[in-house]
Motif scaffolding. Structure first.
Motif, PDB file in Angstrom:
ATOM      1  N   TRP A   8     -10.396  -3.046   2.330  1.00 20.79           N
ATOM      2  CA  TRP A   8      -9.182  -2.237   2.166  1.00 20.79           C
ATOM      3  C   TRP A   8      -9.261  -1.397   0.891  1.00 20.79           C
ATOM      4  O   TRP A   8      -8.894  -0.224   0.885  1.00 20.79           O
ATOM      5  CB  TRP A   8      -7.936  -3.134   2.148  1.00 20.79           C
ATOM      6  N   ASN A   9      -9.772  -2.001  -0.167  1.00 17.21           N
ATOM      7  CA  ASN A   9      -9.901  -1.230  -1.407  1.00 17.21           C
ATOM      8  C   ASN A   9     -10.805  -0.020  -1.203  1.00 17.21           C
ATOM      9  O   ASN A   9     -10.522   1.075  -1.700  1.00 17.21           O
ATOM     10  CB  ASN A   9     -10.448  -2.125  -2.524  1.00 17.21           C
ATOM     11  N   GLU A  10     -11.889  -0.219  -0.455  1.00 19.90           N
ATOM     12  CA  GLU A  10     -12.804   0.913  -0.214  1.00 19.90           C
ATOM     13  C   GLU A  10     -12.080   2.022   0.557  1.00 19.90           C
ATOM     14  O   GLU A  10     -12.237   3.206   0.249  1.00 19.90           O
ATOM     15  CB  GLU A  10     -14.029   0.427   0.574  1.00 19.90           C
ATOM     16  N   ARG A  11     -11.290   1.622   1.535  1.00 17.26           N
ATOM     17  CA  ARG A  11     -10.578   2.650   2.322  1.00 17.26           C
ATOM     18  C   ARG A  11      -9.577   3.393   1.439  1.00 17.26           C
ATOM     19  O   ARG A  11      -9.451   4.615   1.530  1.00 17.26           O
ATOM     20  CB  ARG A  11      -9.864   1.989   3.496  1.00 17.26           C
ATOM     21  N   GLY A  45       0.378  -1.811   1.116  1.00 20.25           N
ATOM     22  CA  GLY A  45      -0.642  -0.773   1.245  1.00 20.25           C
ATOM     23  C   GLY A  45      -0.472   0.317   0.203  1.00 20.25           C
ATOM     24  O   GLY A  45      -0.258   0.049  -0.987  1.00 20.25           O
ATOM     25  N   ALA A  46      -0.567   1.575   0.641  1.00 17.05           N
ATOM     26  CA  ALA A  46      -0.398   2.706  -0.276  1.00 17.05           C
ATOM     27  C   ALA A  46       1.075   3.017  -0.521  1.00 17.05           C
ATOM     28  O   ALA A  46       1.397   3.982  -1.213  1.00 17.05           O
ATOM     29  CB  ALA A  46      -1.123   3.932   0.267  1.00 17.05           C
ATOM     30  N   GLY A  47       1.968   2.238   0.063  1.00 10.84           N
ATOM     31  CA  GLY A  47       3.369   2.279  -0.361  1.00 10.84           C
ATOM     32  C   GLY A  47       4.298   3.162   0.445  1.00 10.84           C
ATOM     33  O   GLY A  47       5.414   3.443   0.000  1.00 10.84           O
ATOM     34  N   ARG A  48       3.906   3.559   1.667  1.00  7.87           N
ATOM     35  CA  ARG A  48       4.775   4.518   2.378  1.00  7.87           C
ATOM     36  C   ARG A  48       6.160   3.942   2.642  1.00  7.87           C
ATOM     37  O   ARG A  48       7.150   4.671   2.577  1.00  7.87           O
ATOM     38  CB  ARG A  48       4.118   4.997   3.676  1.00  7.87           C
ATOM     39  N   HIS A  49       6.261   2.629   2.917  1.00 12.74           N
ATOM     40  CA  HIS A  49       7.587   2.056   3.195  1.00 12.74           C
ATOM     41  C   HIS A  49       8.352   1.781   1.901  1.00 12.74           C
ATOM     42  O   HIS A  49       9.561   2.019   1.833  1.00 12.74           O
ATOM     43  CB  HIS A  49       7.443   0.791   4.044  1.00 12.74           C
ATOM     44  N   VAL A  63       4.127  -5.890  -2.408  1.00 10.97           N
ATOM     45  CA  VAL A  63       3.013  -6.807  -2.647  1.00 10.97           C
ATOM     46  C   VAL A  63       1.844  -6.432  -1.755  1.00 10.97           C
ATOM     47  O   VAL A  63       2.011  -6.290  -0.532  1.00 10.97           O
ATOM     48  CB  VAL A  63       3.423  -8.264  -2.310  1.00 10.97           C
ATOM     49  N   ASP A  64       0.676  -6.279  -2.355  1.00  5.61           N
ATOM     50  CA  ASP A  64      -0.541  -6.060  -1.564  1.00  5.61           C
ATOM     51  C   ASP A  64      -1.723  -6.636  -2.344  1.00  5.61           C
ATOM     52  O   ASP A  64      -1.718  -6.652  -3.574  1.00  5.61           O
ATOM     53  CB  ASP A  64      -0.769  -4.566  -1.287  1.00  5.61           C
ATOM     54  N   GLY A  65      -2.738  -7.064  -1.600  1.00  6.09           N
ATOM     55  CA  GLY A  65      -3.911  -7.638  -2.243  1.00  6.09           C
ATOM     56  C   GLY A  65      -4.927  -6.606  -2.691  1.00  6.09           C
ATOM     57  O   GLY A  65      -5.863  -6.946  -3.410  1.00  6.09           O
ATOM     58  N   ALA A  66      -4.759  -5.353  -2.268  1.00 10.51           N
ATOM     59  CA  ALA A  66      -5.732  -4.304  -2.614  1.00 10.51           C
ATOM     60  C   ALA A  66      -5.190  -3.483  -3.781  1.00 10.51           C
ATOM     61  O   ALA A  66      -4.250  -2.699  -3.625  1.00 10.51           O
ATOM     62  CB  ALA A  66      -5.998  -3.411  -1.404  1.00 10.51           C
ATOM     63  N   ASP A  67      -5.788  -3.640  -4.942  1.00  6.69           N
ATOM     64  CA  ASP A  67      -5.270  -2.943  -6.130  1.00  6.69           C
ATOM     65  C   ASP A  67      -5.357  -1.433  -5.985  1.00  6.69           C
ATOM     66  O   ASP A  67      -4.512  -0.695  -6.506  1.00  6.69           O
ATOM     67  CB  ASP A  67      -5.969  -3.421  -7.401  1.00  6.69           C
ATOM     68  N   ALA A  68      -6.368  -0.943  -5.224  1.00  2.00           N
ATOM     69  CA  ALA A  68      -6.482   0.518  -5.064  1.00  2.00           C
ATOM     70  C   ALA A  68      -5.296   1.061  -4.256  1.00  2.00           C
ATOM     71  O   ALA A  68      -4.828   2.178  -4.504  1.00  2.00           O
ATOM     72  CB  ALA A  68      -7.802   0.873  -4.385  1.00  2.00           C
ATOM     73  N   GLY A  69      -4.804   0.280  -3.297  1.00  2.00           N
ATOM     74  CA  GLY A  69      -3.611   0.682  -2.552  1.00  2.00           C
ATOM     75  C   GLY A  69      -2.392   0.703  -3.458  1.00  2.00           C
ATOM     76  O   GLY A  69      -1.594   1.653  -3.436  1.00  2.00           O
ATOM     77  N   LEU A  72      -2.404   3.751  -5.559  1.00  2.00           N
ATOM     78  CA  LEU A  72      -1.940   4.947  -4.832  1.00  2.00           C
ATOM     79  C   LEU A  72      -0.416   4.966  -4.759  1.00  2.00           C
ATOM     80  O   LEU A  72       0.225   6.006  -4.943  1.00  2.00           O
ATOM     81  CB  LEU A  72      -2.511   4.958  -3.409  1.00  2.00           C
ATOM     82  N   MET A  73       0.151   3.805  -4.481  1.00  2.00           N
ATOM     83  CA  MET A  73       1.624   3.726  -4.397  1.00  2.00           C
ATOM     84  C   MET A  73       2.265   4.078  -5.734  1.00  2.00           C
ATOM     85  O   MET A  73       3.218   4.865  -5.775  1.00  2.00           O
ATOM     86  CB  MET A  73       2.051   2.323  -3.983  1.00  2.00           C
ATOM     87  N   ARG A  74       1.726   3.522  -6.802  1.00  2.00           N
ATOM     88  CA  ARG A  74       2.325   3.790  -8.121  1.00  2.00           C
ATOM     89  C   ARG A  74       2.250   5.285  -8.445  1.00  2.00           C
ATOM     90  O   ARG A  74       3.218   5.874  -8.940  1.00  2.00           O
ATOM     91  CB  ARG A  74       1.591   2.988  -9.200  1.00  2.00           C
ATOM     92  N   ALA A  75       1.098   5.899  -8.145  1.00  2.00           N
ATOM     93  CA  ALA A  75       0.937   7.324  -8.467  1.00  2.00           C
ATOM     94  C   ALA A  75       1.913   8.172  -7.644  1.00  2.00           C
ATOM     95  O   ALA A  75       2.542   9.105  -8.177  1.00  2.00           O
ATOM     96  CB  ALA A  75      -0.510   7.749  -8.195  1.00  2.00           C
TER      97      ALA A  75
END
Ligand SMILES: C[S@@+](CC[C@H](N)C(=O)[O-])C[C@H]1O[C@@H](n2cnc3c(N)ncnc32)[C@H](O)[C@@H]1O
Length: 192
Positions: A8-11, A45-49, A63-69, A72-75
């Motif tokens: 998931w992080n890679e995606r 995930g990337a935070g759409r909801h 809450v998500d286990g993928a820090d890269a997601g 993205l949400m924070r940004a």
């Protein structure tokens, strides 16, 4: 970190899976006409909801286990001026003990979009306040699919019907844009 979260992080690092920050359809339907409160978005995930809710005045724990997601949400939340409404946790929901445990009787809304851990349902049920909502969209297994991360037809109904909540549940044969499988959609309201 488990292998699924590495993938998931890679995606997310490739910029995939943002769904242009548009929510899955059960969420707008569920919150229409409801005063904003405190929401929990599991596997955000990337935070759409989370972002959709924050833009409508909700406070959101995501809450998500993928820090890269989560990054993205924070940004995106910063860009839209709603970062102060979202508290984000990077946590493995399938670790034992769980990286994040939802507190009981705490949330006006719990969201689970496209994440299946069958052991979480009891905690979700307990986390929703009386009168609150559990909203979900989870993929359905198709012939030949491994069943561990996908629902069998009728399974979500079998899980939530004993709760005694008001249920609006459909197994929707259409696929969300970009998705390969059909989905079970649920809006469940806990009695007051
Ligand atoms: C299909 S995506 C859905 C993301 C988001 N809910 C949405 O609908 O856009 C599944 C999400 O589950 C997360 N995930 C997978 N395994 C997880 C775990 N063990 N703990 C926490 N999150 C996990 C992934 O990082 C990914 O963000």
């Amino acid at each position: 970190m488990n292998e699924r979260l590495v993938r998931w992080n890679e995606r997310y690092r490739r910029g995939e899976e943002t769904f242009v920050f548009e929510p899955s359809s059960p969420l707008p339907a569920a919150i229409a006409g409801i005063a904003p409160g405190l929401a929990l978005d599991l596997a955000s995930g990337a935070g759409r909801h989370a972002i959709y809710l924050a833009e409508r005045g909700w406070q959101v724990v995501a809450v998500d286990g993928a820090d890269a997601g989560v990054d993205l949400m924070r940004a995106e939340a910063e860009r839209r001026g709603v970062a102060d409404r979202i508290t984000a946790h990077v946590a493995d929901l399938m670790a034992r003990p769980r990286g994040f445990t939802p507190a009981p009787d705490t949330y006006d809304l719990v969201c689970d979009f496209y994440f299946l851990d069958r052991t979480l349902f009891d905690e979700i049920r307990a986390a929703v306040r009386p009168g609150g909502l559990f909203v979900a969209a989870i993929h359905l297994a198709e012939p030949g699919d491994p069943p561990d991360r996908l629902l069998a037809s009728g399974e979500l109904h079998r899980i939530v019907s004993p709760w005694g909540w008001h249920l609006d549940l459909v197994e929707d044969p259409s696929r969300e844009h970009g998705h390969e499988r059909s989905t079970a959609h649920l809006i469940a309201r806990r009695p007051r």
